[in-house]
Design a protein around this motif. Structure first.
Motif, PDB file in Angstrom:
ATOM      1  N   ILE A 108       0.855  -1.181   0.000  1.00  9.25           N
ATOM      2  CA  ILE A 108       0.000   0.000   0.000  1.00  9.25           C
ATOM      3  C   ILE A 108       0.893   1.234   0.000  1.00  9.25           C
ATOM      4  O   ILE A 108       1.705   1.424   0.903  1.00  9.25           O
ATOM      5  N   TYR A 109       0.737   2.045  -1.043  1.00  9.24           N
ATOM      6  CA  TYR A 109       1.468   3.309  -1.152  1.00  9.24           C
ATOM      7  C   TYR A 109       0.505   4.452  -0.854  1.00  9.24           C
ATOM      8  O   TYR A 109      -0.593   4.496  -1.393  1.00  9.24           O
ATOM      9  N   GLY A 110       0.934   5.370  -0.008  1.00 14.42           N
ATOM     10  CA  GLY A 110       0.147   6.562   0.274  1.00 14.42           C
ATOM     11  C   GLY A 110       0.716   7.750  -0.476  1.00 14.42           C
ATOM     12  O   GLY A 110       1.942   7.861  -0.623  1.00 14.42           O
ATOM     13  N   PHE A 111      -0.161   8.619  -0.956  1.00 12.07           N
ATOM     14  CA  PHE A 111       0.249   9.810  -1.701  1.00 12.07           C
ATOM     15  C   PHE A 111      -0.480  11.040  -1.170  1.00 12.07           C
ATOM     16  O   PHE A 111      -1.535  10.930  -0.553  1.00 12.07           O
ATOM     17  N   THR A 112       0.057  12.208  -1.469  1.00 11.87           N
ATOM     18  CA  THR A 112      -0.612  13.476  -1.202  1.00 11.87           C
ATOM     19  C   THR A 112      -0.670  14.265  -2.494  1.00 11.87           C
ATOM     20  O   THR A 112      -0.036  13.899  -3.476  1.00 11.87           O
ATOM     21  N   ASP A 113      -1.410  15.352  -2.474  1.00 16.51           N
ATOM     22  CA  ASP A 113      -1.420  16.206  -3.660  1.00 16.51           C
ATOM     23  C   ASP A 113      -0.205  17.142  -3.622  1.00 16.51           C
ATOM     24  O   ASP A 113       0.501  17.202  -2.613  1.00 16.51           O
ATOM     25  N   PRO A 114       0.066  17.867  -4.703  1.00 20.19           N
ATOM     26  CA  PRO A 114       1.288  18.679  -4.777  1.00 20.19           C
ATOM     27  C   PRO A 114       1.359  19.854  -3.804  1.00 20.19           C
ATOM     28  O   PRO A 114       2.432  20.394  -3.578  1.00 20.19           O
ATOM     29  N   ALA A 147      -1.303   5.660   3.932  1.00 22.40           N
ATOM     30  CA  ALA A 147      -1.012   4.244   3.687  1.00 22.40           C
ATOM     31  C   ALA A 147      -1.358   3.408   4.922  1.00 22.40           C
ATOM     32  O   ALA A 147      -1.974   2.336   4.812  1.00 22.40           O
ATOM     33  N   TYR A 148      -0.980   3.886   6.091  1.00 21.65           N
ATOM     34  CA  TYR A 148      -1.235   3.170   7.343  1.00 21.65           C
ATOM     35  C   TYR A 148      -2.738   2.975   7.570  1.00 21.65           C
ATOM     36  O   TYR A 148      -3.202   1.869   7.847  1.00 21.65           O
ATOM     37  N   TYR A 149      -3.503   4.062   7.451  1.00 20.10           N
ATOM     38  CA  TYR A 149      -4.936   3.958   7.707  1.00 20.10           C
ATOM     39  C   TYR A 149      -5.663   3.172   6.611  1.00 20.10           C
ATOM     40  O   TYR A 149      -6.664   2.506   6.886  1.00 20.10           O
ATOM     41  N   ALA A 150      -5.161   3.201   5.403  1.00 22.62           N
ATOM     42  CA  ALA A 150      -5.731   2.361   4.344  1.00 22.62           C
ATOM     43  C   ALA A 150      -5.518   0.889   4.682  1.00 22.62           C
ATOM     44  O   ALA A 150      -6.423   0.064   4.515  1.00 22.62           O
ATOM     45  N   LYS A 151      -4.334   0.557   5.168  1.00 20.62           N
ATOM     46  CA  LYS A 151      -4.043  -0.832   5.577  1.00 20.62           C
ATOM     47  C   LYS A 151      -5.006  -1.266   6.680  1.00 20.62           C
ATOM     48  O   LYS A 151      -5.599  -2.351   6.617  1.00 20.62           O
ATOM     49  N   LYS A 152      -5.158  -0.427   7.691  1.00 21.63           N
ATOM     50  CA  LYS A 152      -6.055  -0.773   8.795  1.00 21.63           C
ATOM     51  C   LYS A 152      -7.481  -0.992   8.287  1.00 21.63           C
ATOM     52  O   LYS A 152      -8.145  -1.942   8.700  1.00 21.63           O
ATOM     53  N   TYR A 153      -7.924  -0.136   7.378  1.00 18.57           N
ATOM     54  CA  TYR A 153      -9.272  -0.252   6.835  1.00 18.57           C
ATOM     55  C   TYR A 153      -9.425  -1.560   6.052  1.00 18.57           C
ATOM     56  O   TYR A 153     -10.397  -2.298   6.238  1.00 18.57           O
ATOM     57  N   ILE A 154      -8.472  -1.855   5.198  1.00 15.94           N
ATOM     58  CA  ILE A 154      -8.526  -3.095   4.408  1.00 15.94           C
ATOM     59  C   ILE A 154      -8.529  -4.309   5.325  1.00 15.94           C
ATOM     60  O   ILE A 154      -9.328  -5.240   5.143  1.00 15.94           O
ATOM     61  N   VAL A 178      -3.720 -14.712   7.187  1.00 12.88           N
ATOM     62  CA  VAL A 178      -2.937 -13.705   7.910  1.00 12.88           C
ATOM     63  C   VAL A 178      -2.290 -14.350   9.137  1.00 12.88           C
ATOM     64  O   VAL A 178      -1.090 -14.160   9.388  1.00 12.88           O
ATOM     65  N   ALA A 179      -3.067 -15.104   9.881  1.00 12.12           N
ATOM     66  CA  ALA A 179      -2.545 -15.747  11.098  1.00 12.12           C
ATOM     67  C   ALA A 179      -1.398 -16.697  10.772  1.00 12.12           C
ATOM     68  O   ALA A 179      -0.451 -16.842  11.561  1.00 12.12           O
ATOM     69  N   ALA A 180      -1.456 -17.326   9.603  1.00 17.16           N
ATOM     70  CA  ALA A 180      -0.409 -18.274   9.196  1.00 17.16           C
ATOM     71  C   ALA A 180       0.779 -17.576   8.520  1.00 17.16           C
ATOM     72  O   ALA A 180       1.727 -18.246   8.108  1.00 17.16           O
ATOM     73  N   GLY A 181       0.723 -16.254   8.382  1.00 15.17           N
ATOM     74  CA  GLY A 181       1.809 -15.529   7.736  1.00 15.17           C
ATOM     75  C   GLY A 181       1.798 -15.639   6.223  1.00 15.17           C
ATOM     76  O   GLY A 181       2.792 -15.339   5.566  1.00 15.17           O
ATOM     77  N   LEU A 182       0.672 -16.046   5.672  1.00  7.61           N
ATOM     78  CA  LEU A 182       0.562 -16.208   4.225  1.00  7.61           C
ATOM     79  C   LEU A 182       0.103 -14.931   3.522  1.00  7.61           C
ATOM     80  O   LEU A 182       0.128 -14.855   2.298  1.00  7.61           O
ATOM     81  N   ILE A 183      -0.325 -13.967   4.305  1.00  2.00           N
ATOM     82  CA  ILE A 183      -0.635 -12.635   3.783  1.00  2.00           C
ATOM     83  C   ILE A 183       0.144 -11.652   4.640  1.00  2.00           C
ATOM     84  O   ILE A 183       0.044 -11.664   5.871  1.00  2.00           O
ATOM     85  N   ARG A 184       0.936 -10.826   3.971  1.00  2.00           N
ATOM     86  CA  ARG A 184       1.772  -9.846   4.661  1.00  2.00           C
ATOM     87  C   ARG A 184       1.590  -8.488   3.993  1.00  2.00           C
ATOM     88  O   ARG A 184       1.384  -8.409   2.795  1.00  2.00           O
ATOM     89  N   TYR A 185       1.689  -7.474   4.798  1.00  2.00           N
ATOM     90  CA  TYR A 185       1.523  -6.107   4.300  1.00  2.00           C
ATOM     91  C   TYR A 185       2.848  -5.360   4.286  1.00  2.00           C
ATOM     92  O   TYR A 185       3.720  -5.601   5.126  1.00  2.00           O
ATOM     93  N   GLU A 186       2.947  -4.461   3.346  1.00  2.00           N
ATOM     94  CA  GLU A 186       4.050  -3.512   3.297  1.00  2.00           C
ATOM     95  C   GLU A 186       3.416  -2.164   2.984  1.00  2.00           C
ATOM     96  O   GLU A 186       2.605  -2.058   2.051  1.00  2.00           O
ATOM     97  N   ILE A 187       3.736  -1.161   3.786  1.00  2.00           N
ATOM     98  CA  ILE A 187       3.156   0.166   3.536  1.00  2.00           C
ATOM     99  C   ILE A 187       4.269   1.191   3.410  1.00  2.00           C
ATOM    100  O   ILE A 187       5.322   1.071   4.040  1.00  2.00           O
ATOM    101  N   GLU A 188       4.001   2.174   2.564  1.00  2.00           N
ATOM    102  CA  GLU A 188       5.017   3.185   2.300  1.00  2.00           C
ATOM    103  C   GLU A 188       4.364   4.507   1.909  1.00  2.00           C
ATOM    104  O   GLU A 188       3.463   4.541   1.078  1.00  2.00           O
ATOM    105  N   GLY A 189       4.843   5.566   2.517  1.00  2.00           N
ATOM    106  CA  GLY A 189       4.420   6.910   2.118  1.00  2.00           C
ATOM    107  C   GLY A 189       5.296   7.358   0.964  1.00  2.00           C
ATOM    108  O   GLY A 189       6.517   7.275   1.040  1.00  2.00           O
ATOM    109  N   ARG A 190       4.671   7.802  -0.096  1.00  2.00           N
ATOM    110  CA  ARG A 190       5.404   8.205  -1.296  1.00  2.00           C
ATOM    111  C   ARG A 190       5.316   9.706  -1.545  1.00  2.00           C
ATOM    112  O   ARG A 190       5.644  10.171  -2.620  1.00  2.00           O
ATOM    113  N   GLU A 191       4.854  10.446  -0.578  1.00  2.00           N
ATOM    114  CA  GLU A 191       4.690  11.896  -0.690  1.00  2.00           C
ATOM    115  C   GLU A 191       3.767  12.269  -1.832  1.00  2.00           C
ATOM    116  O   GLU A 191       2.683  11.750  -1.948  1.00  2.00           O
TER     117      GLU A 191
END
Length: 134
Positions: A26-32, A69-76, A91-104
């Motif tokens: 999940i990548y988070g973005f903002t406007d310019p 990105a963080y709040y989108a992950k929590k919502y999903i 998720v409990a078995a570690g078969l689904i993992r998340y990576e989140i990043e702010g991309r400005e």
């Protein structure tokens, strides 16, 4: 909803085998536009993937994109957990993992105009095969 529906479709297609997992990025973005000077984060402290945002800490586009990105992950996570026992088990078995990043700033227009996608998150799901990694 546009964040959860694609994941609902992707989950049944993911068939884990030894060494494979589904990575949801999940990548988070903002406007310019810059966050106004002196803006503060007013919610409770959050900590995720090496990022810590404390209540009353200064805000900028990077922090805002990370929080999106963080709040989108929590919502999903919350929405998928409500409707899918299979999701919860993976998720409990570690078969689904998340990576989140702010991309400005998301600015495919060169700053010339406002684009609806400039205030958004992007969600990508990929199957990772750890046996192919060196």
């Amino acid at each position: 909803d546009s964040l959860v529906l694609p994941m609902k479709k992707q989950l049944p297609r993911f068939r884990p085998t030894p060494g494979k997992y589904l990575k949801i990025v999940i990548y988070g973005f903002t406007d310019p536009r810059n966050v106004p000077e002196g803006s503060l984060y007013v919610e409770e402290n959050v900590s995720f993937e090496g990022v810590e945002v404390r209540k009353n800490s200064p805000m900028n586009n990077l922090v805002l994109s990370q929080l999106r990105a963080y709040y989108a992950k929590k919502y999903i996570e919350e929405e998928l957990s409500k409707v899918s026992e299979d999701y919860r088990a993976k998720v409990a078995a570690g078969l689904i993992r998340y990576e989140i990043e702010g991309r400005e700033v998301y600015d495919e227009t060169g700053g010339k105009e406002t684009h609806p996608g400039q205030r958004r998150v992007s969600v990508i799901a990929v199957t990772v095969d750890e046996s192919q990694r060196k």
